[in-house]
Design an enzyme around this catalytic site. Sequence first.
Site, PDB file in Angstrom:
ATOM      1  N   TRP A 187     108.610 -33.585 -37.602  1.00  0.00           N
ATOM      2  CA  TRP A 187     109.076 -33.846 -38.959  1.00  0.00           C
ATOM      3  C   TRP A 187     108.720 -32.622 -39.799  1.00  0.00           C
ATOM      4  CZ3 TRP A 187     106.310 -33.967 -43.625  1.00  0.00           C
ATOM      5  CH2 TRP A 187     107.132 -34.208 -44.747  1.00  0.00           C
ATOM      6  N   GLU A 228     112.561 -36.441 -36.612  1.00  0.00           N
ATOM      7  CA  GLU A 228     112.468 -37.452 -37.681  1.00  0.00           C
ATOM      8  C   GLU A 228     113.121 -36.968 -38.971  1.00  0.00           C
ATOM      9  OE1 GLU A 228     108.407 -38.393 -38.684  1.00  0.00           O
ATOM     10  OE2 GLU A 228     108.985 -39.985 -40.077  1.00  0.00           O
ATOM     11  N   LYS A 230     114.527 -37.628 -43.096  1.00  0.00           N
ATOM     12  CA  LYS A 230     114.048 -38.246 -44.330  1.00  0.00           C
ATOM     13  C   LYS A 230     115.145 -38.129 -45.375  1.00  0.00           C
ATOM     14  CE  LYS A 230     109.732 -38.369 -46.973  1.00  0.00           C
ATOM     15  NZ  LYS A 230     108.353 -37.879 -47.024  1.00  0.00           N
ATOM     16  N   ASP A 261     111.870 -43.697 -39.196  1.00  0.00           N
ATOM     17  CA  ASP A 261     110.812 -44.081 -40.122  1.00  0.00           C
ATOM     18  C   ASP A 261     111.528 -44.903 -41.187  1.00  0.00           C
ATOM     19  OD1 ASP A 261     109.196 -44.061 -42.495  1.00  0.00           O
ATOM     20  OD2 ASP A 261     107.979 -42.480 -41.604  1.00  0.00           O
ATOM     21  N   HIS A 264     112.262 -43.918 -44.781  1.00  0.00           N
ATOM     22  CA  HIS A 264     113.011 -42.693 -45.032  1.00  0.00           C
ATOM     23  C   HIS A 264     114.502 -42.907 -45.275  1.00  0.00           C
ATOM     24  CE1 HIS A 264     109.873 -39.815 -43.059  1.00  0.00           C
ATOM     25  NE2 HIS A 264     109.365 -40.573 -44.007  1.00  0.00           N
ATOM     26  N   HIS A 288     108.661 -45.272 -36.641  1.00  0.00           N
ATOM     27  CA  HIS A 288     107.536 -45.111 -37.552  1.00  0.00           C
ATOM     28  C   HIS A 288     107.610 -46.328 -38.456  1.00  0.00           C
ATOM     29  CE1 HIS A 288     106.237 -40.598 -37.542  1.00  0.00           C
ATOM     30  NE2 HIS A 288     105.985 -41.223 -36.408  1.00  0.00           N
ATOM     31  N   ASP A 296     107.843 -44.669 -52.757  1.00  0.00           N
ATOM     32  CA  ASP A 296     106.883 -44.351 -51.694  1.00  0.00           C
ATOM     33  C   ASP A 296     107.355 -44.896 -50.358  1.00  0.00           C
ATOM     34  OD1 ASP A 296     104.449 -43.492 -50.457  1.00  0.00           O
ATOM     35  OD2 ASP A 296     103.872 -45.592 -50.415  1.00  0.00           O
ATOM     36  N   ASP A 298     105.349 -44.954 -47.624  1.00  0.00           N
ATOM     37  CA  ASP A 298     104.206 -45.085 -46.713  1.00  0.00           C
ATOM     38  C   ASP A 298     103.184 -46.149 -47.082  1.00  0.00           C
ATOM     39  OD1 ASP A 298     104.893 -42.731 -44.993  1.00  0.00           O
ATOM     40  OD2 ASP A 298     104.714 -41.705 -46.907  1.00  0.00           O
ATOM     41  N   ASP A 328     103.438 -45.515 -39.281  1.00  0.00           N
ATOM     42  CA  ASP A 328     103.247 -44.369 -40.180  1.00  0.00           C
ATOM     43  C   ASP A 328     103.101 -44.843 -41.619  1.00  0.00           C
ATOM     44  OD1 ASP A 328     103.061 -41.945 -41.373  1.00  0.00           O
ATOM     45  OD2 ASP A 328     105.147 -41.358 -41.094  1.00  0.00           O
TER      46      ASP A 328
HETATM   47  C1  RNT Z   1     106.695 -37.789 -43.551  1.00  0.00           C
HETATM   48  C2  RNT Z   1     106.914 -38.359 -42.200  1.00  0.00           C
HETATM   49  C3  RNT Z   1     105.898 -37.968 -41.176  1.00  0.00           C
HETATM   50  C4  RNT Z   1     104.489 -37.998 -41.726  1.00  0.00           C
HETATM   51  C5  RNT Z   1     103.414 -37.856 -40.709  1.00  0.00           C
HETATM   52  C6  RNT Z   1     102.107 -37.538 -41.330  1.00  0.00           C
HETATM   53  O1  RNT Z   1     107.504 -38.321 -44.496  1.00  0.00           O
HETATM   54  O2  RNT Z   1     106.999 -39.750 -42.269  1.00  0.00           O
HETATM   55  O3  RNT Z   1     106.039 -38.751 -40.050  1.00  0.00           O
HETATM   56  O4  RNT Z   1     104.251 -39.174 -42.415  1.00  0.00           O
HETATM   57  O5  RNT Z   1     103.808 -36.989 -39.747  1.00  0.00           O
HETATM   58 ZN    ZN Z   2     107.105 -40.862 -40.425  1.00  0.00          ZN
END
Ligand code: RNT
Ligand code: ZN
Length: 421
Positions: A187, A228, A230, A261, A264, A288, A296, A298, A328
């Site tokens: 990523w 990955e 985003k 993820d 994202h 993820h 956000d 995460d 993640d």
């Molecule tokens: C960032 C990605 C990535 C990170 C990690 C720390 O937006 O999700 O995967 O969160 O690699």
């Molecule tokens: Zn991620």
Amino acid sequence: MKKEFIEKAYELARQEYAEMGVNTDEVLKKLDELVISLHCWQTDDVGGFEKAGSELGGGLQVTGNYPGKARTMEEMKADMDKVFSLLPGKQRLSLHAIYGDFGGETVDRDQIELKHFQGWIDWAKARGIGLDFNCTCFSHPWADDGFTLSSKNETYRRFWIEHVKRCRRIGAEMGRQLGTPCIHNLWIPDGSKDLPVDRYGYRALLKEALDEIFAEEFPTEQLKDAVESKLFGIGSEAMVVGSHDFYLCYAAQNKKLITLDNGHFHPTEQVGDKISAILQFVPELLLHMTRGVRWDSDHVLTLNDESLLITQEIVRANALKRVNVGLDYFDGSLNRIGAYVVGARAAQQAFLFALLEPTSMIRRWEEAGKNFERLAYLELMKTKPFGAVWNYYCLLSGVPVAGDLIADIQKYETEIQSLRN
Ligand code: RNT
Ligand code: ZN
């Protein structure tokens, strides 16, 4: 919780699910095969062990300064062991390149080597677990202008290409030594805050960089590559070079893994819906699992509709073997071990819920055009005694059941984490 109650409740639940044609004992065996890759970075807010101790960058942010964060490798290892001890089922560990054992030296990203990670490999071997790996293309002065592998600055771009090449070699060695393929996830934060005029140029540079990086081949028993995407990040609101379209095409063309993820994507997109589409074209997926909250991506994972649709779609597609499950998220505003365990258990529970679905029966209604029956059964499954099956699984696995988990983590906080500040 009393063992006797857990067993009694399970017995009733077993019968209730059996009436729907679901064998809960078989389901628990399947759930026990599921491996979750734990992201080491929840223990220390994505800090890492580089000497420079640079600020978290790449548009990533951890809010909260709850006491007890892991400050050293030893503390992180202790925290990981604690997490493992509280989870049923199987786990592996996902490391980032900034978590090497640099022995107090300044080792720049284009200099990292296997020796910096041999300690982790030995540690994983002693625990019988596998490792996954991630290049760290952020939290570095040469990533501060927002570009790494797609940088127009030749020196920077070459630096990051070298970093990722080294990470893949280290990952392959992790896989070789541990006898289970390491997934290297890539990523990068590349993108721009405001409107660029050369999107094409940046994306061409990224493609070229990836082609060079992946030119070195490793057996899949050692290394699998994932990419990955985003939608946007802090500082990359107007354009992200590695968008979903970009990596989806790249992965399909080059037989790479796509990392989904679920933080994202645009909130109206359903990541669960993408799984059956992507799996027609790419060999495997990496998840993820996370919880997006407004901007956000995460927050700590919970058992919500989004996690459920993801796991249901995997189970319904009979694709458990083609999906690698990782987590993640990072939150510094609560006990970090607690955050870790709650999120990891939520992922396992989401898979359990999906495995408890009488899918073939419901599919028959669907194929007969009986949409009321399909909807009614899907709703019915929500009121089945899912919690009783989960509790029994925890009991069988010898880990704290239900609320007992809370006291256990509080004890760890008092005895270990609270002494760290
Ligand atoms: C960032 C990605 C990535 C990170 C990690 C720390 O937006 O999700 O995967 O969160 O690699
Ligand atoms: Zn991620």
